[in-house]
Motif scaffolding. Structure first.
Motif, PDB file in Angstrom:
ATOM      1  N   LEU A  15      70.880  64.708  94.243  1.00 22.39           N
ATOM      2  CA  LEU A  15      71.534  64.038  93.280  1.00 22.39           C
ATOM      3  C   LEU A  15      71.016  62.672  92.755  1.00 22.39           C
ATOM      4  O   LEU A  15      71.052  61.789  94.002  1.00 22.39           O
ATOM      5  CB  LEU A  15      73.172  64.251  93.435  1.00 22.39           C
ATOM      6  CG  LEU A  15      73.927  63.369  92.279  1.00 22.39           C
ATOM      7  CD1 LEU A  15      73.888  64.489  91.066  1.00 22.39           C
ATOM      8  CD2 LEU A  15      75.248  63.381  92.695  1.00 22.39           C
ATOM      9  N   VAL A  16      70.584  62.399  92.098  1.00 24.68           N
ATOM     10  CA  VAL A  16      69.955  61.086  91.599  1.00 24.68           C
ATOM     11  C   VAL A  16      70.454  60.593  90.332  1.00 24.68           C
ATOM     12  O   VAL A  16      70.685  61.084  89.464  1.00 24.68           O
ATOM     13  CB  VAL A  16      68.670  61.314  91.400  1.00 24.68           C
ATOM     14  CG1 VAL A  16      67.814  59.930  90.934  1.00 24.68           C
ATOM     15  CG2 VAL A  16      67.745  61.782  92.644  1.00 24.68           C
ATOM     16  N   PRO A  17      71.221  59.243  90.552  1.00 23.31           N
ATOM     17  CA  PRO A  17      71.633  58.811  89.178  1.00 23.31           C
ATOM     18  C   PRO A  17      70.619  58.334  88.154  1.00 23.31           C
ATOM     19  O   PRO A  17      69.541  57.901  88.636  1.00 23.31           O
ATOM     20  CB  PRO A  17      72.445  57.498  89.649  1.00 23.31           C
ATOM     21  CG  PRO A  17      71.806  57.367  91.243  1.00 23.31           C
ATOM     22  CD  PRO A  17      71.408  58.403  91.662  1.00 23.31           C
ATOM     23  N   LYS A  18      71.021  58.238  86.912  1.00 24.31           N
ATOM     24  CA  LYS A  18      69.786  58.075  85.962  1.00 24.31           C
ATOM     25  C   LYS A  18      69.573  56.561  85.869  1.00 24.31           C
ATOM     26  O   LYS A  18      68.491  56.372  85.237  1.00 24.31           O
ATOM     27  CB  LYS A  18      70.457  58.639  84.824  1.00 24.31           C
ATOM     28  CG  LYS A  18      71.626  57.672  83.822  1.00 24.31           C
ATOM     29  CD  LYS A  18      71.774  58.101  82.619  1.00 24.31           C
ATOM     30  CE  LYS A  18      73.024  57.262  82.086  1.00 24.31           C
ATOM     31  NZ  LYS A  18      73.533  57.905  80.709  1.00 24.31           N
ATOM     32  N   ASP A  19      70.408  55.552  86.248  1.00 22.68           N
ATOM     33  CA  ASP A  19      70.108  54.239  86.354  1.00 22.68           C
ATOM     34  C   ASP A  19      69.079  53.875  87.455  1.00 22.68           C
ATOM     35  O   ASP A  19      68.468  52.730  87.415  1.00 22.68           O
ATOM     36  CB  ASP A  19      71.436  53.464  86.441  1.00 22.68           C
ATOM     37  CG  ASP A  19      72.463  53.682  85.322  1.00 22.68           C
ATOM     38  OD1 ASP A  19      71.902  54.046  84.230  1.00 22.68           O
ATOM     39  OD2 ASP A  19      73.450  53.488  85.550  1.00 22.68           O
ATOM     40  N   SER A  20      68.713  54.827  88.338  1.00 22.72           N
ATOM     41  CA  SER A  20      67.866  54.346  89.522  1.00 22.72           C
ATOM     42  C   SER A  20      66.239  54.508  89.082  1.00 22.72           C
ATOM     43  O   SER A  20      65.971  55.294  88.097  1.00 22.72           O
ATOM     44  CB  SER A  20      68.002  55.309  90.753  1.00 22.72           C
ATOM     45  OG  SER A  20      67.690  56.654  90.314  1.00 22.72           O
ATOM     46  N   PRO A  39      58.145  69.211  82.017  1.00 24.43           N
ATOM     47  CA  PRO A  39      58.382  69.873  83.414  1.00 24.43           C
ATOM     48  C   PRO A  39      59.935  70.175  83.551  1.00 24.43           C
ATOM     49  O   PRO A  39      60.741  69.674  82.954  1.00 24.43           O
ATOM     50  CB  PRO A  39      57.975  68.958  84.265  1.00 24.43           C
ATOM     51  CG  PRO A  39      58.050  67.856  83.738  1.00 24.43           C
ATOM     52  CD  PRO A  39      57.721  67.825  82.420  1.00 24.43           C
ATOM     53  N   LEU A  40      60.158  70.982  84.502  1.00 21.03           N
ATOM     54  CA  LEU A  40      61.441  71.229  85.011  1.00 21.03           C
ATOM     55  C   LEU A  40      61.749  70.592  86.236  1.00 21.03           C
ATOM     56  O   LEU A  40      61.506  71.212  87.159  1.00 21.03           O
ATOM     57  CB  LEU A  40      61.534  72.963  85.200  1.00 21.03           C
ATOM     58  CG  LEU A  40      61.671  73.716  83.899  1.00 21.03           C
ATOM     59  CD1 LEU A  40      61.432  75.174  84.090  1.00 21.03           C
ATOM     60  CD2 LEU A  40      62.621  73.510  82.955  1.00 21.03           C
ATOM     61  N   VAL A  41      62.269  69.424  86.123  1.00 23.87           N
ATOM     62  CA  VAL A  41      62.554  68.526  87.159  1.00 23.87           C
ATOM     63  C   VAL A  41      63.863  69.201  88.072  1.00 23.87           C
ATOM     64  O   VAL A  41      64.012  68.933  89.231  1.00 23.87           O
ATOM     65  CB  VAL A  41      62.787  67.427  86.954  1.00 23.87           C
ATOM     66  CG1 VAL A  41      63.053  66.396  87.893  1.00 23.87           C
ATOM     67  CG2 VAL A  41      61.555  66.690  86.132  1.00 23.87           C
ATOM     68  N   GLN A  42      64.622  70.030  87.498  1.00 21.02           N
ATOM     69  CA  GLN A  42      65.715  70.256  87.850  1.00 21.02           C
ATOM     70  C   GLN A  42      65.725  71.495  88.928  1.00 21.02           C
ATOM     71  O   GLN A  42      66.684  71.475  89.717  1.00 21.02           O
ATOM     72  CB  GLN A  42      66.812  70.980  86.718  1.00 21.02           C
ATOM     73  CG  GLN A  42      67.236  70.128  85.875  1.00 21.02           C
ATOM     74  CD  GLN A  42      66.435  69.910  84.466  1.00 21.02           C
ATOM     75  OE1 GLN A  42      65.377  70.455  84.600  1.00 21.02           O
ATOM     76  NE2 GLN A  42      66.878  69.211  83.615  1.00 21.02           N
ATOM     77  N   ILE A  48      71.198  63.077  86.665  1.00 22.18           N
ATOM     78  CA  ILE A  48      72.263  62.869  85.758  1.00 22.18           C
ATOM     79  C   ILE A  48      71.545  62.254  84.316  1.00 22.18           C
ATOM     80  O   ILE A  48      70.933  61.203  84.486  1.00 22.18           O
ATOM     81  CB  ILE A  48      73.441  61.978  86.122  1.00 22.18           C
ATOM     82  CG1 ILE A  48      73.925  62.901  87.482  1.00 22.18           C
ATOM     83  CG2 ILE A  48      74.208  61.963  84.943  1.00 22.18           C
ATOM     84  CD1 ILE A  48      74.842  61.958  88.039  1.00 22.18           C
ATOM     85  N   GLY A  49      71.675  62.624  83.315  1.00 23.35           N
ATOM     86  CA  GLY A  49      70.934  62.225  82.200  1.00 23.35           C
ATOM     87  C   GLY A  49      69.364  62.352  82.115  1.00 23.35           C
ATOM     88  O   GLY A  49      68.606  61.539  81.609  1.00 23.35           O
ATOM     89  N   ILE A  50      69.038  63.463  82.795  1.00 19.35           N
ATOM     90  CA  ILE A  50      67.532  63.954  82.564  1.00 19.35           C
ATOM     91  C   ILE A  50      66.955  63.835  81.364  1.00 19.35           C
ATOM     92  O   ILE A  50      65.858  63.354  81.009  1.00 19.35           O
ATOM     93  CB  ILE A  50      67.233  64.799  83.396  1.00 19.35           C
ATOM     94  CG1 ILE A  50      65.563  65.189  83.567  1.00 19.35           C
ATOM     95  CG2 ILE A  50      67.886  66.225  82.828  1.00 19.35           C
ATOM     96  CD1 ILE A  50      65.027  64.166  84.480  1.00 19.35           C
ATOM     97  N   ARG A  51      67.685  64.416  80.208  1.00 19.00           N
ATOM     98  CA  ARG A  51      67.149  64.583  79.137  1.00 19.00           C
ATOM     99  C   ARG A  51      66.353  62.882  78.422  1.00 19.00           C
ATOM    100  O   ARG A  51      65.441  62.866  77.849  1.00 19.00           O
ATOM    101  CB  ARG A  51      67.898  64.996  77.939  1.00 19.00           C
ATOM    102  CG  ARG A  51      68.225  66.177  78.423  1.00 19.00           C
ATOM    103  CD  ARG A  51      69.048  67.011  77.513  1.00 19.00           C
ATOM    104  NE  ARG A  51      68.314  67.565  76.191  1.00 19.00           N
ATOM    105  CZ  ARG A  51      69.084  68.130  75.129  1.00 19.00           C
ATOM    106  NH1 ARG A  51      70.359  68.065  74.919  1.00 19.00           N
ATOM    107  NH2 ARG A  51      68.358  68.625  74.284  1.00 19.00           N
ATOM    108  N   LEU A  52      67.620  62.160  78.550  1.00 19.56           N
ATOM    109  CA  LEU A  52      67.105  60.687  78.167  1.00 19.56           C
ATOM    110  C   LEU A  52      66.019  60.075  78.937  1.00 19.56           C
ATOM    111  O   LEU A  52      65.101  59.427  78.207  1.00 19.56           O
ATOM    112  CB  LEU A  52      68.171  59.728  78.339  1.00 19.56           C
ATOM    113  CG  LEU A  52      68.077  58.474  77.697  1.00 19.56           C
ATOM    114  CD1 LEU A  52      67.831  58.212  76.149  1.00 19.56           C
ATOM    115  CD2 LEU A  52      69.345  57.477  78.188  1.00 19.56           C
TER     116      LEU A  52
END
Length: 108
Positions: A15-20, A39-42, A48-52
Motif C-alpha cells: 500500500l503506497v499513499p498518493k502523496d509520496s 501500464p498496470l501498476v496495480q 491510492i489515487g493511481i489515476r491522477l
C-alpha cells in the motif's frame, strides 16, 4: 483470498499513499518499463489515487506527448466560381507578370 490462484505478492500488494514520492517513482518506472504504454501498476502495488498520478506522469512524458500529437490540417479556402465550373480546357487562363523585365544581352 486464501483460495484464489493469485501469487502471494498480488494478494498482499504494498500500500503506497498518493502523496509520496515513491508513488511517482513507481508509476514512472512502470510507464517506461511498458514502453510508454499505460501500464498496470496495480499488479504489485496498491497506490491510492493511481489515476491522477498516472495522468501526471504521462502528461509530463515528452515521448508520449510527441506520439499523441495531432498533425495540424490546414483549412482550405473556398475555390472561386470559375475554378469549379465545368467548361472547356483553357477557356479561362490567368497569367502572373512580375512587372517589366529588363534583360541584358551578353556579348561574347
Amino acid at each position: 483470498m486464501q483460495n484464489s490462484n493469485w501469487l502471494e505478492r498480488r494478494k498482499h500488494s504494498m500500500l503506497v499513499p498518493k502523496d509520496s514520492h515513491l508513488a511517482v517513482l513507481i508509476t514512472r518506472h512502470w510507464h517506461l518499463y511498458a514502453c510508454h504504454a499505460r501500464p498496470l501498476v496495480q499488479q504489485r502495488f496498491w497506490i491510492i489515487g493511481i489515476r491522477l498520478i498516472a495522468h501526471r506522469v504521462i502528461h509530463k512524458c515528452v515521448i508520449c506527448a510527441k506520439m499523441s500529437a495531432d498533425n495540424p490540417q490546414p483549412i482550405m479556402a473556398a475555390l472561386p466560381g470559375f475554378r469549379v465550373r465545368e467548361d472547356h480546357p483553357f477557356s479561362v487562363v490567368g497569367i502572373d507578370y512580375a512587372g517589366p523585365l529588363q534583360m541584358k544581352e551578353l556579348i561574347l
